[in-house]
Motif scaffolding. Structure first.
Motif, PDB file in Angstrom:
ATOM      1  N   GLU A  34      39.460  44.173  39.707  1.00 43.32           N
ATOM      2  CA  GLU A  34      39.927  45.553  39.858  1.00 43.32           C
ATOM      3  C   GLU A  34      40.141  45.916  41.324  1.00 43.32           C
ATOM      4  O   GLU A  34      41.136  46.530  41.700  1.00 43.32           O
ATOM      5  N   HIS A  35      39.203  45.516  42.165  1.00 39.82           N
ATOM      6  CA  HIS A  35      39.250  45.932  43.567  1.00 39.82           C
ATOM      7  C   HIS A  35      40.075  45.010  44.451  1.00 39.82           C
ATOM      8  O   HIS A  35      40.662  45.460  45.434  1.00 39.82           O
ATOM      9  N   MET A  36      40.127  43.715  44.137  1.00 34.39           N
ATOM     10  CA  MET A  36      40.699  42.757  45.082  1.00 34.39           C
ATOM     11  C   MET A  36      41.903  41.992  44.538  1.00 34.39           C
ATOM     12  O   MET A  36      42.255  40.938  45.055  1.00 34.39           O
ATOM     13  N   SER A  37      42.549  42.528  43.511  1.00 31.84           N
ATOM     14  CA  SER A  37      43.750  41.851  43.002  1.00 31.84           C
ATOM     15  C   SER A  37      44.864  42.847  42.706  1.00 31.84           C
ATOM     16  O   SER A  37      45.646  42.653  41.787  1.00 31.84           O
ATOM     17  N   TYR A  38      44.914  43.911  43.511  1.00 32.71           N
ATOM     18  CA  TYR A  38      45.930  44.941  43.300  1.00 32.71           C
ATOM     19  C   TYR A  38      45.910  45.447  41.852  1.00 32.71           C
ATOM     20  O   TYR A  38      46.945  45.596  41.214  1.00 32.71           O
ATOM     21  N   ASN A  39      44.693  45.669  41.361  1.00 29.08           N
ATOM     22  CA  ASN A  39      44.492  46.176  39.995  1.00 29.08           C
ATOM     23  C   ASN A  39      45.184  45.291  38.959  1.00 29.08           C
ATOM     24  O   ASN A  39      45.912  45.758  38.089  1.00 29.08           O
ATOM     25  N   GLN A  40      44.944  43.986  39.083  1.00 31.05           N
ATOM     26  CA  GLN A  40      45.450  42.952  38.179  1.00 31.05           C
ATOM     27  C   GLN A  40      46.938  42.654  38.353  1.00 31.05           C
ATOM     28  O   GLN A  40      47.578  42.104  37.462  1.00 31.05           O
ATOM     29  N   ALA A  41      47.491  42.989  39.521  1.00 32.78           N
ATOM     30  CA  ALA A  41      48.866  42.563  39.802  1.00 32.78           C
ATOM     31  C   ALA A  41      48.907  41.094  40.201  1.00 32.78           C
ATOM     32  O   ALA A  41      49.944  40.449  40.101  1.00 32.78           O
ATOM     33  N   VAL A  42      47.767  40.566  40.661  1.00 34.57           N
ATOM     34  CA  VAL A  42      47.688  39.150  41.010  1.00 34.57           C
ATOM     35  C   VAL A  42      47.906  38.310  39.761  1.00 34.57           C
ATOM     36  O   VAL A  42      47.241  38.510  38.740  1.00 34.57           O
ATOM     37  N   PHE A  43      48.833  37.393  39.841  1.00 31.00           N
ATOM     38  CA  PHE A  43      49.284  36.625  38.679  1.00 31.00           C
ATOM     39  C   PHE A  43      48.138  35.973  37.906  1.00 31.00           C
ATOM     40  O   PHE A  43      48.077  36.057  36.683  1.00 31.00           O
ATOM     41  N   SER A  44      47.214  35.336  38.628  1.00 31.18           N
ATOM     42  CA  SER A  44      46.155  34.582  37.952  1.00 31.18           C
ATOM     43  C   SER A  44      45.155  35.478  37.238  1.00 31.18           C
ATOM     44  O   SER A  44      44.448  35.026  36.345  1.00 31.18           O
ATOM     45  N   PHE A  45      45.079  36.772  37.605  1.00 28.82           N
ATOM     46  CA  PHE A  45      44.127  37.682  36.991  1.00 28.82           C
ATOM     47  C   PHE A  45      44.773  38.702  36.057  1.00 28.82           C
ATOM     48  O   PHE A  45      44.088  39.523  35.443  1.00 28.82           O
ATOM     49  N   ALA A  46      46.086  38.703  35.970  1.00 30.98           N
ATOM     50  CA  ALA A  46      46.791  39.714  35.175  1.00 30.98           C
ATOM     51  C   ALA A  46      46.510  39.543  33.685  1.00 30.98           C
ATOM     52  O   ALA A  46      46.409  38.417  33.192  1.00 30.98           O
ATOM     53  N   PRO A  47      46.392  40.641  32.945  1.00 26.86           N
ATOM     54  CA  PRO A  47      46.217  40.535  31.496  1.00 26.86           C
ATOM     55  C   PRO A  47      47.497  40.028  30.841  1.00 26.86           C
ATOM     56  O   PRO A  47      48.587  40.124  31.432  1.00 26.86           O
TER      57      PRO A  47
END
Length: 529
Positions: free
Chosen positions: A117-130
């Motif tokens: 939530e805090h360190m991936s542009y609110n899940q904009a980071v490809f590897s963490f996106a839903p």
């Protein structure tokens, strides 16, 4: 004043007691029939579940080894509770095959963790996106534009230049600091990190922060490196909020505050790079071969919006993914590979003999040589088998109810895939804990690491597998081959190399890898690099 302080302390204690009581009630086992659910491991604590069993620091009890021991008792599919969250643990290749083929769609999302939530542009980071429209669109761009074979080939000069520059710099260090035995002591864990960081940064934004030829302001480099290391540390931290949402607002340890600060610093750095690239764009842009990856993304997105994210956010988030993912996994793999080689002198001699046969000693290694270095490729495979960079893979979350291994799995359940346990299954691998690269030239020669063979999944499998496999393997193969070809190496101690693991964002070697190094080629080879 004392009365006020006592009142406040009593109030806080009372609130905590009510919260804990509420959580205890919520976490009590229900009376519903769970006969079709995967068995739950015994020993769960009230509220915290199995977290106390997972938060250990010694080599024998890192999380993947702890869960591996549980699998020996409970079977290849079992359930643990991480706080209030039910989590399915998968531990053999048959279950992995069923999961990432039959049920792949159901398990293709990511949980929204505090760090994400805090360190991936609110899940904009490809590897963490839903899983959803945004992730699908970005996956298509990543596959066709960023990690395609054509793009990886176009970035060859960036990789080769960084490897040759780093080796030349190490040769210069040897010239200045060699001892009476003609060796110099080098921390290879640090050297691999700096080399891979420079290499990924060159390909991403044409920058270099370590070494003599950086061409950037020293403060800029230190800011970026500090932010990266802080991110890697914080991502590996346990936050109470991930397991017990009711207690998140306490921010025990101050992790969330640190995450927010690190995210802001990273965003400032990425924003500066993006602004610089935008200014440098002209109507007669250079051909694709000369573009770095930020140039590519500016051309691909060109002011468009993907889902709710604007172009700048998507580009910054994707560059962030490349830097963190490419640096961490590659440097970790290289460090473990060299550690294993040093513990096995015969394997080192075979690797050197292959390099001398296929490359010789009159020139440096080129990427075209790698296809002929079959033993070196086997060394890398065997390293990824024993020490996968992410031994528990990336956490996933079931977005649909499904059946796996005959058990019912409910929507919202998280999944942990114990790759280390799969990779050391004695039913698949003879002498599973031994380092034997030869197995990939004989009994297991047809098994690759690209997610098609479920006995070996260092990069995952299915829709959420790492899209940068070729990108990472090019870095690892070229770097390891070039280093072993360029230098003689020795363990300075009579004791074997320490293999203690330290679990965090990735499974890193806990201690430095300090070894003795000296050139094995003629001086002219280093001077012409």
């Amino acid at each position: 004043m004392d009365l006020v302080l006592n009142y406040l302390n009593t109030t806080i204690i009372g609130l905590l007691s009510l919260i804990i009581l509420r959580l205890f009630i919520l976490c009590r086992p229900s009376k519903v029939d769970h006969s079709r659910e995967a068995p739950i491991v015994e020993g769960a604590w009230p509220i915290f579940g199995h977290l106390p069993l997972m938060l250990s620091g010694s080599n024998s009890t890192t999380p993947h080894r702890t869960l591996g021991a549980m699998a020996d008792k409970c079977g290849p599919l079992f359930t643990i509770k991480l706080g209030s969250t039910p989590t399915l643990v998968l531990s053999n290749w048959e279950m992995a095959k069923e999961c990432f083929t039959t049920n792949d769609m159901a398990v293709s999302s990511r949980p929204k963790l505090v760090a994400v939530e805090h360190m991936s542009y609110n899940q904009a980071v490809f590897s963490f996106a839903p899983y959803g429209p945004y992730w699908r669109e970005l996956r298509k761009v990543a596959t066709l534009e960023i990690f395609s074979s054509r793009r990886v080939d176009q970035l060859r000069d960036f990789r080769v230049l960084e490897v040759q520059t780093s080796i030349k710099e190490l040769f210069n260090v040897w010239c200045k600091r060699r001892n009476e035995c003609n060796y110099v002591l080098v921390d290879m864990k640090q050297w691999f990190f700096q080399l891979t960081f420079n290499m990924v940064l060159r390909m991403a934004v044409r920058k270099r922060y370590f070494g003599d030829e950086t061409g950037v302001d020293e403060n800029e480099g230190q800011r970026c490196i500090k932010a990266l290391r802080e991110f890697m540390r914080l991502t590996g931290e346990f936050t109470v909020g991930d397991a017990i949402p009711y207690l998140r607002w306490f921010d025990f340890g101050g992790h969330e505050k640190a995450m927010k600060e690190t995210a802001k610093e990273f965003d400032r750095i990425l924003g500066e790079w993006l602004e610089e690239h935008c200014k440098n764009r002209t109507l007669d842009e250079k051909v694709d071969r000369d573009q770095d990856l930020m140039d590519v993304m500016l051309s691909v997105f060109d002011g468009t919006t993907i889902d709710e994210f604007d172009t700048n956010t998507v580009i910054k988030a994707t560059i962030w993914t490349l830097i963190v993912g490419g640096t961490d996994t590659s440097s970790v793999t290289l460090t473990w590979a060299l550690s294993l080689i040093l513990r096995n002198p015969l394997i080192l001699e075979k690797a050197k003999a292959e390099l001398d046969t296929q490359v010789g000693k009159e020139r440096s290694v080129s990427e075209s040589d790698i296809s002929k270095l079959v033993y070196l490729q086997a060394i890398v495979k065997e390293t990824l088998r024993l020490y996968p960079p992410a031994p528990l893979s990336g956490p996933r979350e079931f977005i649909n109810n499904c059946t796996l291994g005959g058990y019912d799995v409910k929507k919202g359940t998280r999944l942990i895939t114990n790759l280390w346990k799969i990779h050391t299954d004695p039913n698949v691998w003879s002498d599973p804990m031994e380092f034997k690269p030869e197995r990939f030239l004989t009994t297991h020669k047809d098994i690759d690491v690209r997610g098609h063979h479920f006995e070996l999944l260092p990069f995952g499998s299915g829709r959420r597998m790492c899209p940068g496999i070729s990108f990472g393997l090019h870095i690892v193969h070229l770097t390891l081959a070039s280093f072993l070809h360029s230098f003689e190496i020795l363990n300075p101690s009579s004791e074997p190399i320490d293999m203690t693991e330290s679990f965090g964002l990735s499974n890193v070697k806990a201690s430095p890898l300090e070894i003795m190094v000296k050139p094995r080629l003629s001086p002219n080879c280093y001077e012409t690099m």
